[in-house]
Design an enzyme around this catalytic site. Sequence first.
Site, short mmCIF file in Angstrom:
data_model
loop_
_atom_site.label_atom_id
_atom_site.label_comp_id
_atom_site.label_asym_id
_atom_site.label_seq_id
_atom_site.Cartn_x
_atom_site.Cartn_y
_atom_site.Cartn_z
N GLU A 53 8.25 44.89 2.09
CA GLU A 53 9.30 45.59 1.35
C GLU A 53 9.20 45.30 -0.14
O GLU A 53 8.73 44.23 -0.55
CB GLU A 53 10.71 45.19 1.83
CG GLU A 53 11.13 45.79 3.15
CD GLU A 53 10.88 44.85 4.30
OE1 GLU A 53 10.94 45.30 5.46
OE2 GLU A 53 10.60 43.65 4.05
N THR A 54 9.65 46.28 -0.92
CA THR A 54 9.84 46.16 -2.37
C THR A 54 11.25 46.64 -2.66
O THR A 54 11.70 47.65 -2.09
CB THR A 54 8.82 47.00 -3.13
OG1 THR A 54 7.50 46.48 -2.87
CG2 THR A 54 9.06 46.98 -4.63
#
Length: 285
Positions: A53-54
């Site tokens: 994830e970002t």
Amino acid sequence: MPSPTEARAFRLVNVFTHEGRPFSGNPLCVFEDGTGIDSPTLQALARQFNLSETTFILPSSRGDAAVRIFTPSYEMPFAGHPTLGTAHVCRALGLGGDALRLDMQAGLIEVTAQNDRWTLTAPSPTFREVDVPRAVLAAALGLDESDLGERPLWVKAGKEQLIVPLRSLEAVRRAAPQPSAFDAVRSEDGISMAYVFAERNPSATLARFFFPSGTAMLEDPATGSATANFGGWWLAMSRPLPARIVIAQGEFIGRPSTLYLEVTEERRIRVGGDVIEIGRGSVSL
């Protein structure tokens, strides 16, 4: 605030680290300001970093900050390690102190800290029964039906995931999901994923989380959303309260991780872990 053409600062943090090791836990990229960046570009940035994830911090009218979470392929309404890692960065940016409310698609998520150990309070869970036979589920996990424990469930305490108790630590270690077979096991948003666990003792658990990437099944080093859903499973099974469980994850992919689950007498689910910042940089768009 920067315009879309200016350099955008980001920080790299590891969440749910183990014994203070900087390269343990689950890595996360946090962009300090996502204002003015359109959704396709946010998605492209997440694909560029190619972490699980970002996140992107944005202003919020009802919380200390709004947060958008992207995998390399899609946006998520909630996830555990992005919540804790982003809270750590928000505090560093002066957006709040040791108690923050993060505005996410899943709702307002409360996050607190003691030093660098961050804890979130998950949304109230819902659950539903698994709609495939146990033999099919076991085959999808690369296991025997006898390896399955009592009552696998789909649980949603922010994001729906499949929670599968196994009868032994050895079964957890032996799990080897089969991508083609897992097509029959899908969450409400059409994603095939599973969290498997077995108890070492009443207060310690070994867990693994598998998720799809193209035609492959990958393994996550530490999964806060699934830990919250494990708390939902605990409630659905009417297990004793309060409960405090230390969860080991990531052992099989070289990223040992430690997660702390608390299920209170008031049936609130809290997930915690230690966060370490390991680097900073910027991207020009």
